[in-house]
Design a protein around this motif. Structure first.
Motif, PDB file in Angstrom:
ATOM      1  N   ARG A 608       7.320 -10.657  -0.805  1.00 29.23           N
ATOM      2  CA  ARG A 608       6.174 -10.502  -1.703  1.00 29.23           C
ATOM      3  C   ARG A 608       5.560  -9.117  -1.499  1.00 29.23           C
ATOM      4  N   LEU A 609       5.518  -8.364  -2.578  1.00 29.80           N
ATOM      5  CA  LEU A 609       4.996  -7.000  -2.483  1.00 29.80           C
ATOM      6  C   LEU A 609       3.487  -6.987  -2.255  1.00 29.80           C
ATOM      7  N   PRO A 610       3.023  -5.995  -1.478  1.00 27.31           N
ATOM      8  CA  PRO A 610       3.806  -4.993  -0.743  1.00 27.31           C
ATOM      9  C   PRO A 610       4.325  -5.575   0.579  1.00 27.31           C
ATOM     10  N   HIS A 611       5.518  -5.197   0.974  1.00 27.63           N
ATOM     11  CA  HIS A 611       6.133  -5.752   2.181  1.00 27.63           C
ATOM     12  C   HIS A 611       7.112  -4.733   2.757  1.00 27.63           C
ATOM     13  N   ARG A 612       7.222  -4.748   4.089  1.00 28.14           N
ATOM     14  CA  ARG A 612       8.088  -3.776   4.760  1.00 28.14           C
ATOM     15  C   ARG A 612       9.562  -3.957   4.416  1.00 28.14           C
ATOM     16  N   LYS A 613       9.949  -5.140   3.908  1.00 30.59           N
ATOM     17  CA  LYS A 613      11.347  -5.393   3.542  1.00 30.59           C
ATOM     18  C   LYS A 613      11.715  -4.801   2.182  1.00 30.59           C
ATOM     19  N   ALA A 614      10.744  -4.393   1.415  1.00 32.65           N
ATOM     20  CA  ALA A 614      11.013  -3.917   0.052  1.00 32.65           C
ATOM     21  C   ALA A 614      11.904  -2.681   0.059  1.00 32.65           C
ATOM     22  N   ARG A 615      12.768  -2.578  -0.961  1.00 32.95           N
ATOM     23  CA  ARG A 615      13.530  -1.350  -1.184  1.00 32.95           C
ATOM     24  C   ARG A 615      12.597  -0.349  -1.868  1.00 32.95           C
ATOM     25  N   LEU A 616      12.458   0.837  -1.291  1.00 33.77           N
ATOM     26  CA  LEU A 616      11.501   1.816  -1.798  1.00 33.77           C
ATOM     27  C   LEU A 616      12.194   3.163  -1.962  1.00 33.77           C
ATOM     28  N   PHE A 617      11.978   3.794  -3.107  1.00 33.90           N
ATOM     29  CA  PHE A 617      12.622   5.072  -3.414  1.00 33.90           C
ATOM     30  C   PHE A 617      11.599   6.049  -3.997  1.00 33.90           C
ATOM     31  N   ILE A 618      11.782   7.323  -3.694  1.00 31.25           N
ATOM     32  CA  ILE A 618      11.125   8.370  -4.473  1.00 31.25           C
ATOM     33  C   ILE A 618      12.225   9.088  -5.246  1.00 31.25           C
ATOM     34  N   SER A 619      11.856   9.712  -6.363  1.00 38.90           N
ATOM     35  CA  SER A 619      12.884  10.301  -7.220  1.00 38.90           C
ATOM     36  C   SER A 619      12.348  11.505  -7.972  1.00 38.90           C
ATOM     37  N   THR A 642       6.632   3.982   8.902  1.00 38.45           N
ATOM     38  CA  THR A 642       5.349   4.639   8.600  1.00 38.45           C
ATOM     39  C   THR A 642       5.366   5.268   7.215  1.00 38.45           C
ATOM     40  N   VAL A 643       6.466   5.940   6.898  1.00 37.98           N
ATOM     41  CA  VAL A 643       6.599   6.554   5.581  1.00 37.98           C
ATOM     42  C   VAL A 643       6.626   5.479   4.497  1.00 37.98           C
ATOM     43  N   HIS A 644       7.358   4.420   4.753  1.00 37.17           N
ATOM     44  CA  HIS A 644       7.457   3.298   3.812  1.00 37.17           C
ATOM     45  C   HIS A 644       6.073   2.725   3.543  1.00 37.17           C
ATOM     46  N   ALA A 645       5.307   2.509   4.613  1.00 38.53           N
ATOM     47  CA  ALA A 645       3.964   1.945   4.450  1.00 38.53           C
ATOM     48  C   ALA A 645       3.045   2.895   3.706  1.00 38.53           C
ATOM     49  N   GLN A 646       3.180   4.205   3.973  1.00 42.04           N
ATOM     50  CA  GLN A 646       2.317   5.167   3.286  1.00 42.04           C
ATOM     51  C   GLN A 646       2.545   5.133   1.785  1.00 42.04           C
ATOM     52  N   VAL A 647       3.805   5.153   1.368  1.00 42.02           N
ATOM     53  CA  VAL A 647       4.105   5.243  -0.053  1.00 42.02           C
ATOM     54  C   VAL A 647       3.891   3.902  -0.762  1.00 42.02           C
ATOM     55  N   LEU A 648       4.253   2.793  -0.111  1.00 44.49           N
ATOM     56  CA  LEU A 648       4.114   1.494  -0.763  1.00 44.49           C
ATOM     57  C   LEU A 648       2.690   0.961  -0.644  1.00 44.49           C
ATOM     58  N   GLN A 650      -0.083   2.464   0.508  1.00 45.22           N
ATOM     59  CA  GLN A 650      -1.153   3.391   0.124  1.00 45.22           C
ATOM     60  C   GLN A 650      -0.983   3.863  -1.319  1.00 45.22           C
ATOM     61  N   VAL A 651       0.077   4.636  -1.572  1.00 46.28           N
ATOM     62  CA  VAL A 651       0.216   5.305  -2.859  1.00 46.28           C
ATOM     63  C   VAL A 651       0.354   4.305  -3.996  1.00 46.28           C
ATOM     64  N   MET A 652       1.296   3.378  -3.870  1.00 47.16           N
ATOM     65  CA  MET A 652       1.536   2.456  -4.982  1.00 47.16           C
ATOM     66  C   MET A 652       0.390   1.470  -5.172  1.00 47.16           C
ATOM     67  N   VAL A 653      -0.129   0.926  -4.095  1.00 45.40           N
ATOM     68  CA  VAL A 653      -1.239  -0.022  -4.234  1.00 45.40           C
ATOM     69  C   VAL A 653      -2.454   0.682  -4.827  1.00 45.40           C
ATOM     70  N   ALA A 654      -2.739   1.897  -4.380  1.00 45.94           N
ATOM     71  CA  ALA A 654      -3.885   2.636  -4.925  1.00 45.94           C
ATOM     72  C   ALA A 654      -3.724   2.860  -6.423  1.00 45.94           C
ATOM     73  N   ASN A 655      -2.511   3.192  -6.861  1.00 46.14           N
ATOM     74  CA  ASN A 655      -2.264   3.368  -8.288  1.00 46.14           C
ATOM     75  C   ASN A 655      -2.464   2.070  -9.056  1.00 46.14           C
ATOM     76  N   LEU A 656      -2.063   0.965  -8.467  1.00 45.23           N
ATOM     77  CA  LEU A 656      -2.175  -0.319  -9.159  1.00 45.23           C
ATOM     78  C   LEU A 656      -3.622  -0.797  -9.261  1.00 45.23           C
TER      79      LEU A 656
END
Length: 714
Positions: A608-619, A642-648, A650-656
């Motif tokens: 269940r997002l956000p979660h450390r198991k998620a596949r995460l990509f930047i592009s 740490t990077v995964h948590a920052q982008v998922l 922080q960045v993605m949740v803040a955008n949502l």
């Protein structure tokens, strides 16, 4: 300003399209930009900046997108768009929406000019000038402006002058009292002449250049009587035709750039009140028989209003200055970028964290005696490029330096040719990539000798190596010393420089090699999880969503039960929330102080997002046919926790959860501004005031970053 009720996907009688029209979706985006000019939460000059941006956006839209459709129409091409429209049908729809948008731009200028005058920044008319003002203006024009201007009579021995793209000119019908003969005159206003003259005195008073010249026509045409006057502005086709079999790409681009300056006139804008005879003269002289003709009752060239913003030093009327942070983790390593990256992967979140760290990475590489090679892609680097300086220094220091310079970066072609020449003179191996594909991937690769072996450090970005846009675009820079990333990056550069197909990619997905296939596969995995009763979700952030194949795959996922959250700043051709097609898809757009530019894709992977198991990509890629099929792009997985948590987290949740700069797209194509409610949240403010996770360092460990929750934004 009245926003249109919906983006018309097709004509009402057809009504079956599964997609919104791309061009109308773009116009809807530019309307959201224009709406920020009316946002009272912004300072006045920033509101004027948004108005100016909406004008320059529309200029580019006409000169590229409309120009392409117009060419298809003139050549009788009946190719339908994804939503079923012919070029002629699209031009009709575009014309109606653009006219409404332009009318609202003019209304916005009327409103803002009044508010600015109250705040002490006034744009005055010539009729409001005092005697002293007129005397000063006459001297100023005679000494500073008239030497630059060249009035040109139009007759058999004086053909109509060439007017460049975005060129602005005045046109007059005059009569010589001595012989009663009429003469037509065209007066080009060169780009070097500002659209506004600042009048003397402490007060900020400006006079438009056409008003100033109109008040002193005797200086230009002494002894002549004025019969009629007007003004016009030209928009030309700015697209470049690239020949696949060009023998010398640089020489071809130099020639194509010259041809672009003389491209077909696409749009001809006249000031209201311009006599019909003068309009006809201009249309004939500019060979604009097939051009779109528009008449303005207000200010022509809305984009030029940005000059007022740049010239006014009024801090109270602008956003409070923001100074990006330099990552603490790199400071803790004594400024040694390699040591910091070697210790742990790091993500830099621009513009909140400084682009200087990317420059520092390359400068360190240039001066480090243990660095043996640097490889770098350059798509847009700006006119003042510290990146190019670093590459030149590295070559001069004996490093092996390769630069992939993309000549097909629209409107940066000429600058990139100049950079390529400078790099070659310094000894850099310059590669121009593929003729038919743009190299849009943002990659830097540094090979360093360490302990008797080589270690490679990589930078992957979602944005350009451009110092100016890095201050106003939100982008992500990912640094890693991963061996898999190094091997894949080497294959990427070999693909571009030697046409060596990249076999066995370990980490990266790359277009046009396998990115479309990989993306479809990741969506398929979510579909399979949903059908198996596991948590299934997709979060994706990008600039544009156009590709019909990917849209259909998202529709399939939606109806399988996958919860899909899309943050699409600009064009979105997907229709959300339609029962039986896109029930589980929500789309939002964010428009605010910074331009959202990063591309982030997240697949729940059974959690269940956000979660450390998620596949995460930047592009570097949007979900558009050109990005997936006709460009060299990359998607990079983020695996460090740490990077995964920052982008998922922080960045993605803040955008949502942002609810102060967000717009929600409904099934009809209407965008509605999200209301903050009881829990206002502004993601730009959040990131300006909180350090990142991966770059914060031990010195900031005691300062907790507020944890974001999906329900936080209300």
């Amino acid at each position: 300003m009245n926003a249109p009720a919906e983006i018309r996907a097709v004509k009402a009688e057809e009504g079956e399209s599964r997609y919104f029209n791309r061009e109308l979706s773009w116009l809807a985006f530019n309307r959201r930009v224009l709406e920020e000019a009316g946002n009272v939460a912004h300072p006045l000059l920033e509101r004027l900046r948004f108005l100016s941006i909406s004008g320059s956006n529309l200029d580019e839209f006409f000169s590229v997108r409309v120009a392409g459709l117009k060419e298809q129409q003139l050549e009788g091409v009946e190719q339908h768009s994804y939503d079923g429209q012919t070029p002629a049908q699209q031009l009709d729809l575009i014309s109606a929406e653009a006219d409404a948008l332009i009318a609202d731009q003019q209304a916005s200028w009327v409103e803002l000019s009044g508010l600015l005058a109250e705040a002490g920044v006034a744009v005055v008319t010539a009729n409001a000038l005092s005697g002293a003002d007129r005397e000063w203006l006459a001297t100023y024009l005679a000494e500073q402006i008239l030497p630059v201007l060249t009035p040109q009579a139009i007759d058999p021995s004086h053909p109509f002058p060439f007017v460049p793209h975005l060129g602005y000119a005045l046109v007059f019908a005059m009569v010589d009292p001595a012989d009663g003969e009429e003469v037509s005159e065209v007066l080009m206003i060169p780009a070097s002449v500002p659209r506004f003259i600042r009048l003397p005195g402490k007060a900020s008073r400006y006079l438009a250049i056409d008003e100033a010249l109109g008040a002193h026509l005797d200086l230009l045409f002494p002894g002549f009587d004025l019969i009629g006057a007007g003004a016009f502005r030209v928009l030309r086709d700015t697209d470049l035709e690239i020949e696949d079999d060009a023998e010398d790409l640089v020489r071809h681009f130099r020639s194509a750039i010259k041809q672009r300056r003389r491209g077909r006139v696409i749009r001809l804008e006249f000031a209201s009140g311009t006599p019909q005879s003068l309009e006809a003269l201009c249309r004939e002289g500019l060979d604009a028989e097939h051009a779109l003709i528009a008449e303005y009752s207000g200010f022509i060239g809305i984009s030029d209003l940005g000059q007022l913003v740049d010239r006014e030093d009024r801090p109270a009327l602008k956003f409070a200055p923001y100074t990006p942070r330099f990552p603490e983790r790199i400071k803790e390593h004594g400024g040694d970028c390699f040591a910091a990256i070697r210790a742990k992967d790091i993500v830099i979140h621009h513009p909140y964290e400084s682009f200087d760290v990317v420059v520092a990475f390359l400068r360190q590489a240039a001066s480090d005696p243990d660095v043996v090679a640097i490889k770098q892609t350059l798509y847009r680097a700006g006119k003042q490029s510290a990146i190019v300086d670093a590459l030149v220094a590295a070559a001069e220091n004996g490093k092996s330096v390769t630069a992939v310079v993309e000549l097909k970066a629209r409107f940066d072609e000429e600058q990139n040719i100049l950079w390529a020449s400078r790099l070659e003179r310094a000894g850099v191996q310059v590669v121009y990539g593929f003729t038919q594909w743009k190299t849009h991937a943002k990659v830097s690769m540094v090979v360093r000798r360490e302990g008797g072996a080589f270690r490679t450090y990589c930078h992957f970005g979602t944005g350009n190596y451009h110092p100016t846009t890095a201050r106003i675009y939100t982008d992500l820079s990912f640094f890693t010393a991963s061996k898999r990333a190094a091997r894949d990056a080497a294959k990427l550069f070999n693909f571009i420089s030697g046409y060596v197909p990249p076999k066995g990619l370990e980490l990266l997905a790359m277009s046009p090699v396998n990115l479309r296939e990989k993306l479809s596969g990741w969506i398929d995995s979510e579909i399979a999880n949903a059908k198996a009763g596991k948590p299934a979700a997709i979060w994706a952030k990008m600039n544009s969503l156009v590709d019909p194949g990917i849209i259909e795959k998202l529709y399939e996922a939606s109806e399988a039960g996958v919860k899909i959250e899309l943050i699409i700043r600009g064009i979105c051709c997907l229709k959300p929330g339609i029962p039986g097609m896109s029930t589980n898809i929500r789309v939002k757009s964010i428009v605010g102080r910074f331009l959202e530019h990063s591309r982030v894709w997240c697949f729940a992977n059974g959690a269940r997002l956000p979660h450390r198991k998620a596949r995460l990509f930047i592009s570097s890629a949007d979900w558009m046919p050109r990005n997936l099929d006709r460009r060299v792009e990359i998607a990079v997985p983020l695996e460090n926790p740490t990077v995964h948590a920052q982008v998922l987290d922080q960045v993605m949740v803040a955008n949502l959860i942002d609810n102060e700069q967000s717009w929600s797209l409904d099934r009809t194509g209407a965008y509605t501004r999200v209301l903050p409610g009881k829990k206002p949240f502004n993601l730009h403010t959040y990131f300006m005031t909180n350090p990142s996770l991966s770059g914060r360092g031990q010195a900031l460990e005691g300062k907790k970053v507020p944890k974001l929750r999906l329900e936080q934004g209300g």
